[in-house]
Motif scaffolding. Structure first.
Motif, mmCIF file in Angstrom:
data_model
loop_
_atom_site.group_PDB
_atom_site.id
_atom_site.type_symbol
_atom_site.label_atom_id
_atom_site.label_comp_id
_atom_site.label_asym_id
_atom_site.label_seq_id
_atom_site.Cartn_x
_atom_site.Cartn_y
_atom_site.Cartn_z
ATOM 1 N N ALA A 1 -6.359 -2.489 -21.737
ATOM 2 C CA ALA A 1 -5.338 -3.674 -21.704
ATOM 3 C C ALA A 1 -5.093 -4.030 -20.396
ATOM 4 O O ALA A 1 -5.046 -5.234 -19.906
ATOM 5 C CB ALA A 1 -4.433 -3.494 -22.840
ATOM 6 N N ASP A 2 -4.414 -3.268 -19.676
ATOM 7 C CA ASP A 2 -3.834 -3.232 -18.441
ATOM 8 C C ASP A 2 -4.801 -3.942 -17.549
ATOM 9 O O ASP A 2 -4.726 -4.757 -16.665
ATOM 10 C CB ASP A 2 -3.562 -2.018 -17.681
ATOM 11 C CG ASP A 2 -2.011 -2.146 -17.178
ATOM 12 O OD1 ASP A 2 -1.488 -1.374 -16.512
ATOM 13 O OD2 ASP A 2 -1.290 -3.231 -17.146
ATOM 14 N N LEU A 3 -6.087 -3.064 -17.473
ATOM 15 C CA LEU A 3 -6.962 -3.488 -16.560
ATOM 16 C C LEU A 3 -7.604 -4.778 -16.820
ATOM 17 O O LEU A 3 -8.144 -5.807 -16.036
ATOM 18 C CB LEU A 3 -8.282 -2.766 -16.467
ATOM 19 C CG LEU A 3 -8.012 -1.396 -15.477
ATOM 20 C CD1 LEU A 3 -9.124 -0.377 -15.945
ATOM 21 C CD2 LEU A 3 -8.108 -1.869 -14.260
ATOM 22 N N THR A 4 -7.504 -5.490 -18.240
ATOM 23 C CA THR A 4 -8.046 -6.616 -18.478
ATOM 24 C C THR A 4 -7.327 -7.599 -17.985
ATOM 25 O O THR A 4 -7.698 -8.953 -17.491
ATOM 26 C CB THR A 4 -8.065 -6.530 -19.966
ATOM 27 O OG1 THR A 4 -8.807 -5.386 -20.591
ATOM 28 C CG2 THR A 4 -8.997 -7.960 -20.437
ATOM 29 N N VAL B 1 -0.089 -1.623 -7.133
ATOM 30 C CA VAL B 1 0.826 -0.716 -8.038
ATOM 31 C C VAL B 1 0.263 -0.965 -9.288
ATOM 32 O O VAL B 1 0.321 0.033 -10.348
ATOM 33 C CB VAL B 1 2.247 -1.276 -7.943
ATOM 34 C CG1 VAL B 1 3.085 -0.550 -9.031
ATOM 35 C CG2 VAL B 1 2.871 -0.720 -6.465
ATOM 36 N N ARG B 2 -0.292 -2.351 -9.730
ATOM 37 C CA ARG B 2 -0.982 -2.462 -11.097
ATOM 38 C C ARG B 2 -2.206 -1.486 -11.147
ATOM 39 O O ARG B 2 -2.273 -0.828 -12.533
ATOM 40 C CB ARG B 2 -1.618 -3.843 -11.266
ATOM 41 C CG ARG B 2 -0.431 -4.763 -11.586
ATOM 42 C CD ARG B 2 -1.116 -6.331 -12.002
ATOM 43 N NE ARG B 2 -0.205 -7.184 -12.152
ATOM 44 C CZ ARG B 2 0.529 -7.272 -13.547
ATOM 45 N NH1 ARG B 2 0.106 -6.447 -14.187
ATOM 46 N NH2 ARG B 2 1.513 -8.199 -13.440
ATOM 47 N N LYS B 3 -2.885 -1.228 -10.111
ATOM 48 C CA LYS B 3 -3.936 -0.263 -10.176
ATOM 49 C C LYS B 3 -3.357 1.087 -10.675
ATOM 50 O O LYS B 3 -4.054 1.847 -11.311
ATOM 51 C CB LYS B 3 -4.767 -0.375 -8.977
ATOM 52 C CG LYS B 3 -5.476 -1.684 -8.833
ATOM 53 C CD LYS B 3 -6.598 -1.530 -7.680
ATOM 54 C CE LYS B 3 -6.885 -2.713 -7.583
ATOM 55 N NZ LYS B 3 -8.218 -3.058 -6.332
ATOM 56 N N ARG B 4 -2.501 1.471 -9.856
ATOM 57 C CA ARG B 4 -1.792 2.790 -10.123
ATOM 58 C C ARG B 4 -1.488 3.111 -11.446
ATOM 59 O O ARG B 4 -1.523 4.170 -12.212
ATOM 60 C CB ARG B 4 -0.767 3.165 -9.000
ATOM 61 C CG ARG B 4 -1.043 3.506 -7.807
ATOM 62 C CD ARG B 4 -1.578 4.900 -7.127
ATOM 63 N NE ARG B 4 -1.923 5.660 -8.252
ATOM 64 C CZ ARG B 4 -3.022 6.261 -8.553
ATOM 65 N NH1 ARG B 4 -4.008 5.999 -7.793
ATOM 66 N NH2 ARG B 4 -3.380 7.272 -9.338
ATOM 67 N N HIS C 1 0.885 -1.158 0.020
ATOM 68 C CA HIS C 1 0.016 0.166 0.110
ATOM 69 C C HIS C 1 0.838 1.188 -0.054
ATOM 70 O O HIS C 1 0.248 2.257 -0.671
ATOM 71 C CB HIS C 1 -1.013 0.007 1.051
ATOM 72 C CG HIS C 1 -1.952 1.068 1.123
ATOM 73 N ND1 HIS C 1 -2.757 1.009 0.266
ATOM 74 C CD2 HIS C 1 -2.118 2.077 2.129
ATOM 75 C CE1 HIS C 1 -3.669 2.027 0.492
ATOM 76 N NE2 HIS C 1 -3.382 2.602 1.560
ATOM 77 N N ILE C 2 1.986 1.332 0.540
ATOM 78 C CA ILE C 2 2.955 2.499 0.950
ATOM 79 C C ILE C 2 3.529 2.630 -0.543
ATOM 80 O O ILE C 2 3.632 3.707 -0.865
ATOM 81 C CB ILE C 2 3.974 2.187 1.956
ATOM 82 C CG1 ILE C 2 3.371 2.009 3.298
ATOM 83 C CG2 ILE C 2 4.739 3.482 1.879
ATOM 84 C CD1 ILE C 2 2.401 3.048 3.652
ATOM 85 N N LEU C 3 3.810 1.564 -1.298
ATOM 86 C CA LEU C 3 4.458 1.798 -2.706
ATOM 87 C C LEU C 3 3.447 2.590 -3.475
ATOM 88 O O LEU C 3 3.718 3.392 -4.181
ATOM 89 C CB LEU C 3 4.766 0.386 -3.487
ATOM 90 C CG LEU C 3 5.823 -0.303 -2.966
ATOM 91 C CD1 LEU C 3 5.941 -1.676 -3.685
ATOM 92 C CD2 LEU C 3 7.192 0.441 -3.506
ATOM 93 N N ALA C 4 2.092 2.101 -3.477
ATOM 94 C CA ALA C 4 1.007 2.906 -4.239
ATOM 95 C C ALA C 4 1.068 4.243 -3.910
ATOM 96 O O ALA C 4 0.960 5.021 -4.568
ATOM 97 C CB ALA C 4 -0.246 2.040 -3.897
ATOM 98 N N LEU C 5 0.918 4.664 -2.405
ATOM 99 C CA LEU C 5 0.956 5.796 -2.012
ATOM 100 C C LEU C 5 2.065 6.756 -2.397
ATOM 101 O O LEU C 5 2.044 7.807 -2.871
ATOM 102 C CB LEU C 5 0.873 6.134 -0.555
ATOM 103 C CG LEU C 5 -0.204 5.286 0.259
ATOM 104 C CD1 LEU C 5 -0.213 5.565 1.674
ATOM 105 C CD2 LEU C 5 -1.560 6.289 -0.506
ATOM 106 N N GLN C 6 3.342 6.011 -2.356
ATOM 107 C CA GLN C 6 4.406 6.755 -2.952
ATOM 108 C C GLN C 6 4.607 7.162 -4.405
ATOM 109 O O GLN C 6 4.772 8.196 -4.943
ATOM 110 C CB GLN C 6 5.856 5.899 -2.807
ATOM 111 C CG GLN C 6 6.339 5.961 -1.276
ATOM 112 C CD GLN C 6 7.495 4.874 -1.356
ATOM 113 O OE1 GLN C 6 7.282 3.684 -1.357
ATOM 114 N NE2 GLN C 6 8.477 5.254 -1.048
ATOM 115 N N GLY C 7 3.703 6.181 -5.382
ATOM 116 C CA GLY C 7 3.496 6.503 -6.559
ATOM 117 C C GLY C 7 2.694 7.641 -6.701
ATOM 118 O O GLY C 7 2.740 8.563 -7.669
ATOM 119 N N LEU C 8 1.601 7.642 -5.935
ATOM 120 C CA LEU C 8 0.461 8.742 -5.799
ATOM 121 C C LEU C 8 1.362 10.211 -5.804
ATOM 122 O O LEU C 8 0.907 11.023 -6.479
ATOM 123 C CB LEU C 8 -0.198 8.802 -5.045
ATOM 124 C CG LEU C 8 -1.946 8.009 -5.201
ATOM 125 C CD1 LEU C 8 -2.745 8.243 -3.732
ATOM 126 C CD2 LEU C 8 -2.479 9.047 -6.099
#
Lengths: 146, 332
Positions: free
Chosen positions: B149-152, B130-133, B91-98
């Motif tokens: 494509a990514d979401l698929t 991270v995939r979602k981000r 989750h923290i990786l996603a927040l860093q990406g944000l």
């Protein structure tokens, strides 16, 4: 309703303590230790206190217990909805149900996350829109759902 | 901890995010400068300053600061979260990406953020946050086809992720592929069958697709849309959006049914799971029920009665306009 229930509870406690204390005081009198007229007791001999209590102390005890039962039932919290649609309706219609007081409690519609989708939040687009709104003056009156 | 810190500031209304971001600096300084946090290690074991609310508040303040553009405070919150949970937490990786996405100034920096995501996913392809981000970033820069494509791939790997299906439906809708959007929303309902707002959403999307169709197909689509709104009302008493949709779809259905009185008989194939189209009497009754209920909600909501104050002004105004529009038509 809450005031009546509290009053009933207080009365019940008063009557109960009065009855219990009266029974204690009565048991110290010498006249109390005369064996009761019907001397068969359900209790075994070693456990039988062999005390006669006047009828009104017994009645007062029972009455106070009844009062306490009634008071406790009346002062209990409101029942929460068990039908899904009633619960969902309160989430949609009332502002109170949307407040989050603890983590995991309250919070309104749990399926709202499917429409807000935090995991995919478009921070750049939403940020730009918010800053544009702030620069444009923000809102003049603070009405409406937060 | 006061309650507003516990709701995420991502709704369409920017006001709660503003108030959160205003309180963020005081929150971070109060957490950092308390005397107990500077005690040596053995003594800190006796003092418990951890609570679920603390870290939820940090995250919500972080999101609010990113939204309003207060990047230094956002970085402070992020640092506190990293110190607690570590840099490699999903989750923290996603927040860093944000954070990096928000502070990127040009396309070059965004490309670097994308490369960082790919790097993380190369090492561990199962980090879904991270995939979602990554999909969100692709959508944000306008590469909708790649985002789809990514979401698929994402929903293929994790078919029970309702949030991903909902995002995919939204993407398809923005690209105009209504059939695929309907399919994705049905998948959402498979995972979460009691989500009344998703039933209403599906009703809305099917209604949109019905307006592009003709004849028997249009009738079927309108009937399905009406049924979806009925289901959302079954699941939620007094659901304004559901009643609004019911009113609109029954209105259109009545017009279509009366226009096609002598027209094509709509075939209903029970083997394929089709339902027979609803009768005119039923549709009229539903229309009347919806109008009455909408009027009641508008009346009580605008009066602000207790238990009816959760509707937003915009919703109530839209409902009122719908009722007034049709009464005007009758009066004329």
């Amino acid at each position: 309703m809450a005031a009546i229930a509290t009053a009933i509870n207080v009365l019940g406690v008063l009557f109960l303590s009065h009855a219990v204390y009266s029974a204690y005081e009565h048991s110290l009198l010498p006249s109390a230790s005369t064996p009761p007229p019907l001397s068969h007791s359900l209790l075994p001999n070693s456990l039988d206190p062999k005390i006669t209590l006047p009828l009104d102390i017994t009645l007062e005890t029972l009455f106070s217990v009844l009062l306490l039962c009634a008071g406790m039932v009346l002062s209990s919290a409101d029942l929460k909805p068990i039908q899904w649609r009633v619960w969902a309706g309160t989430l949609e219609a009332s502002q109170e149900a949307r407040e989050v007081k603890e983590v995991g409690v309250g919070g309104g519609n749990p399926y709202q996350a499917l429409e807000e989708r935090v995991g995919f939040w478009d921070v750049r687009g939403v940020g730009k829109a918010t800053r544009g709104w702030m620069d444009g003056g923000g809102d003049k009156k603070g009405k409406g759902r937060a | 901890m006061p309650a507003p810190y516990l709701t995420a500031p991502i709704s369409a209304d920017p006001r709660p995010a503003l108030s959160l971001a205003a309180q963020a600096p005081t929150f971070t300084t109060s957490q950092a400068s308390s005397w107990w946090s500077s005690l040596p290690y053995p003594l800190t074991l006796f003092l418990n300053t951890e609570s679920q609310e603390k870290w939820t508040s940090y995250e919500n303040l972080f999101l609010a600061c990113l939204r309003t553009g207060d990047y230094p405070t956002a970085y402070t919150c992020l640092e506190a979260l990293i110190a607690r949970f570590g840099k490699t937490n999903d989750h923290i990786l996603a927040l860093q990406g944000l954070y990096q996405e928000a502070t990127a100034q040009n396309t070059g920096e965004l490309e670097e953020v994308m490369k960082a995501y790919d790097e993380v996913l190369r090492e561990d392809p199962t980090i879904f946050s991270v995939r979602k981000r990554r999909a969100a970033l692709l959508r944000s820069v306008g590469k909708a086809a790649e985002a789809i494509a990514d979401l698929t791939v994402l929903v293929d790997a994790s078919p029970t992720d309702a949030e991903a299906w909902a995002e995919l439906a939204d993407l398809y809708l923005s690209q105009g592929s209504l059939e695929q959007a309907v399919y994705c929303l049905e998948e959402v309902l498979l995972v979460m069958p009691n989500a009344w707002n998703m039933h209403a959403r599906l009703g809305e999307v099917v209604y949109m697709s019905a307006q592009k169709m003709e004849g028997g197909d249009q009738m079927k689509a309108l009937a399905e849309s009406m049924r979806r709104f009925c289901r959302s009302i079954e699941l939620c008493d007094g659901y304004l959006r559901g009643f609004y949709g019911l009113r609109v779809t029954t209105g259109t259905l009545l017009e279509t049914l009366q226009g096609a009185k002598k027209g094509q008989p709509t075939t209903s194939d029970p083997l394929a799971g089709d339902l027979a189209p609803p009768s005119v009497a039923t549709v009229k009754k539903l229309n009347a029920v919806a109008t009455a209920k909408l009027a009641e909600i508008v009346r009580r909501g605008t009066a602000g009665e207790k238990g009816w104050d959760g509707y937003s002004e915009a919703e109530l105004k839209a409902a009122k306009d719908l009722i007034d529009r049709d009464t005007q038509r009758i009066e004329r």
